[in-house]
Write an enzyme that holds these catalytic residues in place. Structure first.
Site, short mmCIF file in Angstrom:
data_model
loop_
_atom_site.label_atom_id
_atom_site.label_comp_id
_atom_site.label_asym_id
_atom_site.label_seq_id
_atom_site.Cartn_x
_atom_site.Cartn_y
_atom_site.Cartn_z
N SER A 76 69.57 48.55 -6.18
CA SER A 76 69.82 49.92 -6.59
C SER A 76 68.70 50.43 -7.49
O SER A 76 67.55 50.52 -7.06
CB SER A 76 71.19 50.02 -7.27
OG SER A 76 71.63 51.35 -7.38
N HIS A 95 78.10 48.86 -1.94
CA HIS A 95 77.04 48.78 -2.94
C HIS A 95 77.23 47.62 -3.91
O HIS A 95 76.45 47.46 -4.83
CB HIS A 95 77.00 50.11 -3.73
CG HIS A 95 75.72 50.36 -4.47
ND1 HIS A 95 74.54 50.67 -3.84
CD2 HIS A 95 75.45 50.37 -5.81
CE1 HIS A 95 73.59 50.86 -4.74
NE2 HIS A 95 74.10 50.67 -5.94
N ASP A 108 77.98 52.12 1.95
CA ASP A 108 77.61 52.33 0.56
C ASP A 108 77.93 53.77 0.16
O ASP A 108 77.41 54.72 0.77
CB ASP A 108 76.11 52.05 0.40
CG ASP A 108 75.66 51.97 -1.05
OD1 ASP A 108 76.16 52.76 -1.87
OD2 ASP A 108 74.80 51.13 -1.34
#
EC number: 3.1.2.12
Length: 287
Positions: free
Chosen positions: A147, A256, A223
């Site tokens: 991320s 995620h 995600d």
């Protein structure tokens, strides 16, 4: 440095330290896994950069990476995601996406953040120097992240191709110039002048890359941040235009979370180990 913890793991050691950072002007914490091969020789190192709200411990406790690092004989270094301390400024509203836990791996130039938030220099220069001086690691290194940390890994690798043999990312922020997380961070850490943002945007850096580093990206199809924040199409479009041969994999059904990372971390460590140990016949080449 001060040792915080020392835990045996897969024949190696999972260590945690704190030290005074010169560039961040505060105490910083990092974790390092040393595989059992360190008892006999120097080993290459992989740097892991974590995402928003994380510390150095999230990856260590959730990813299950130590098993694979021990198998392949690589050390893994996990820095914190931002400076910490009573004198370190935070988001005025205490939001999770800026300030403490959200250093974005940039060198801040805007007050009051420029005094402490020098995470780019910390990851690229100060911490690796400390690691090389203290632990049985060789000069070979790769970098990966998730991320915000995926953004950090990609931008740092693209700007320092002589320092890393490979780079990978899980669900990276591919163009912070074009997403709410990135716009907020870059405005406050740098300035509202968009020209100052380009050097911290992987999609823009890929446009001017003159050396191909082996690059692997995994992205979960489910995600929740994919469309608004991560926007991999920016990076993929540039890669296609400049013929940069990155390997991008969309993993069906994954989100995620660290469940996603744990599912594929073994493949990422194997990917890096193949370059760190010269097993792969594909080396960085001029493009």
């Amino acid at each position: 440095m001060e040792l915080i913890s020392d835990i045996k793991c897969f024949g190696g050691k999972q260590l945690r330290y704190k030290h005074q950072s010169v560039v961040n002007q505060c105490e910083m914490v990092f974790s390092i896994f040393l595989p059992p091969q360190c008892d006999e020789r120097l080993v290459p190192v992989i740097y892991w950069l974590s995402g928003l709200t994380c510390t150095d411990e999230n990856f260590v406790t959730k990813a299950g990476a130590q098993r694979y690092a021990a198998e392949h004989g690589v050390a893994i270094v996990c820095p914190d995601t931002s400076p910490r301390g009573n004198n370190v400024p935070d988001d005025k509203e205490g939001a999770y996406d800026f300030g403490l836990g959200a250093g974005f791996y940039v060198n801040a130039s805007q007050e009051p953040f420029n005094q402490h938030y020098q995470m780019y220099d910390y990851v690229v220069s100060e911490l690796p120097k400390l690691i090389r001086q203290t632990f049985p690691v060789s000069g070979k290194a790769s970098i990966m992240g998730h991320s915000m940390g995926g953004h950090g890994a990609l931008t740092i690798a693209l700007k320092n191709t002589e320092q890393y043999l490979s780079v990978s990312a899980f669900a990276p922020i591919c163009s912070p110039m074009h997403c709410p997380w990135g716009e907020k961070a870059l405005t406050n850490y740098l300035s509202s002048d968009i020209a100052s943002w380009f050097e911290y945007d992987a999609s823009e850096l890929l446009k001017v890359a003159n050396l191909y580093l082996p690059m692997l990206i995994d992205q979960g199809s489910d995600d929740s941040f994919l469309k608004e924040q991560l926007k991999p199409h920016y990076l993929l479009n540039v890669a296609d235009a400049v013929h940069y041969p990155l390997k991008y994999r969309e993993q069906p059904g994954y989100d995620h979370s660290y469940y996603f990372i744990a599912s594929f971390i073994g493949e990422h460590i194997q990917f890096h180990a193949s370059y760190l140990y010269g097993i792969s016949d594909k080396s960085p080449v001029l493009i």
